[in-house]
Write a protein that holds these residues in place. Structure first.
Motif, mmCIF file in Angstrom:
data_model
loop_
_atom_site.group_PDB
_atom_site.id
_atom_site.type_symbol
_atom_site.label_atom_id
_atom_site.label_comp_id
_atom_site.label_asym_id
_atom_site.label_seq_id
_atom_site.Cartn_x
_atom_site.Cartn_y
_atom_site.Cartn_z
ATOM 1 N N SER A 199 67.816 29.862 17.961
ATOM 2 C CA SER A 199 69.445 30.464 18.553
ATOM 3 C C SER A 199 69.126 29.599 17.105
ATOM 4 O O SER A 199 71.136 29.966 17.322
ATOM 5 C CB SER A 199 69.548 29.926 19.811
ATOM 6 O OG SER A 199 70.008 28.165 20.203
ATOM 7 N N SER A 253 80.356 39.802 21.878
ATOM 8 C CA SER A 253 79.933 38.628 21.699
ATOM 9 C C SER A 253 80.601 38.643 19.739
ATOM 10 O O SER A 253 80.826 36.901 19.889
ATOM 11 C CB SER A 253 78.171 38.973 20.435
ATOM 12 O OG SER A 253 77.484 37.864 20.097
ATOM 13 N N CYS A 279 64.527 34.951 16.124
ATOM 14 C CA CYS A 279 65.539 34.974 15.912
ATOM 15 C C CYS A 279 66.239 36.296 17.061
ATOM 16 O O CYS A 279 64.961 37.090 17.123
ATOM 17 C CB CYS A 279 67.075 35.364 15.409
ATOM 18 S SG CYS A 279 68.193 35.000 15.778
ATOM 19 N N GLN A 329 74.617 36.977 12.159
ATOM 20 C CA GLN A 329 73.437 37.519 13.327
ATOM 21 C C GLN A 329 73.591 38.279 13.837
ATOM 22 O O GLN A 329 72.768 39.149 14.808
ATOM 23 C CB GLN A 329 73.219 35.573 14.037
ATOM 24 C CG GLN A 329 72.066 34.766 12.762
ATOM 25 C CD GLN A 329 71.967 33.438 14.051
ATOM 26 O OE1 GLN A 329 73.231 32.984 14.493
ATOM 27 N NE2 GLN A 329 71.413 33.163 14.478
ATOM 28 N N ILE A 376 76.310 31.511 17.059
ATOM 29 C CA ILE A 376 76.084 32.176 16.577
ATOM 30 C C ILE A 376 76.576 32.798 15.392
ATOM 31 O O ILE A 376 77.772 32.653 15.682
ATOM 32 C CB ILE A 376 75.467 33.134 17.820
ATOM 33 C CG1 ILE A 376 74.477 32.969 19.085
ATOM 34 C CG2 ILE A 376 74.719 34.551 16.988
ATOM 35 C CD1 ILE A 376 74.358 32.860 20.360
ATOM 36 N N ILE A 402 71.188 37.624 21.247
ATOM 37 C CA ILE A 402 72.722 37.215 20.628
ATOM 38 C C ILE A 402 73.889 37.866 21.201
ATOM 39 O O ILE A 402 74.831 37.673 21.256
ATOM 40 C CB ILE A 402 72.648 37.389 19.232
ATOM 41 C CG1 ILE A 402 71.311 36.232 18.565
ATOM 42 C CG2 ILE A 402 73.974 37.838 18.349
ATOM 43 C CD1 ILE A 402 71.134 36.794 17.486
#
Length: 158
Positions: free
Chosen positions: A90, A30, A2, A53, A49, A7
Motif C-alpha cells: 500500500s 478516495s 498495488c 495511485q 495513498i 485504494i
C-alpha cells in the motif's frame, strides 16, 4: 502489487462486476479522503495513498479489458508477490505496462522507461528470459520505491 480495489475502497467488490458509476464514485471518495490538501496534519501514521495511485486504480478498474487483465495479474502475482516485494504494497506504486511500451536501446541492449522521480526502470534480456514462463516481470525504479510490472509474450521462432 498495488491493490487498486483497496485504494478505491472496493475490497468487498473484488469478485463482483463493477459499473463505471461505482468505480467513479469510489474514486471521488478516495480523492476526498486521501488528497494532500484535505489530509495535511491528519495522517495519524497511516500510509498515504497518492493521487497517482488513485488515478491508476480508476483507469484500470473502470475499463473492463484492463480490469480483467489486472485481475489475472493479481491472481498470478499473489502466489509469488512476497518474493518480489518485501514491504507493504500500500506504500508502493506499481504501474502495469506492456513490453511494447518500453523503449529499447540497440547499443546497450537494454529496455528502459523513465520514472516520475527522474530515474528509470531498467530491464535486461536476462531478466525477461528468466521470467518468460510467467510472461511478466516486476522491476523497481533505480531511484525511488516505485515498481513496474511488465507483461510480455514470447514468440517461438521456427
Amino acid at each position: 502489487m498495488c491493490d487498486y480495489y483497496a485504494i478505491l475502497g472496493l475490497e468487498h467488490k473484488r469478485s463482483e462486476s463493477l459499473s463505471a458509476r461505482e468505480v467513479k464514485d469510489a474514486y471521488r471518495r478516495s480523492l476526498l479522503q486521501y488528497h494532500p490538501d484535505k489530509t495535511q496534519g491528519n495522517r495519524n501514521g497511516d500510509a498515504a495513498i497518492s493521487v497517482d495511485q488513485m488515478a491508476a486504480a480508476y483507469r484500470v478498474l473502470v475499463d473492463p479489458g484492463l480490469k480483467a487483465e489486472y485481475d489475472r495479474g493479481l491472481q498470478r502475482s499473489s502466489s509469488h508477490a512476497s518474493s518480489h516485494l518485501h514491504h507493504d504494497d500500500s506504500r508502493t506504486g506499481m504501474e502495469i505496462v506492456d513490453l511494447d511500451t518500453v523503449a529499447f536501446d540497440e547499443q546497450t541492449q537494454l529496455w528502459s522507461r523513465a520514472c516520475r522521480c527522474g530515474s528509470a526502470f531498467i530491464i535486461t534480456e536476462h531478466q525477461l528470459e528468466k521470467n518468460a514462463e510467467q510472461g511478466e516481470l516486476i522491476v523497481s525504479c533505480d531511484g525511488c520505491s516505485l515498481w513496474l510490472m511488465i507483461l510480455f509474450n514470447t514468440e517461438d521462432t521456427p
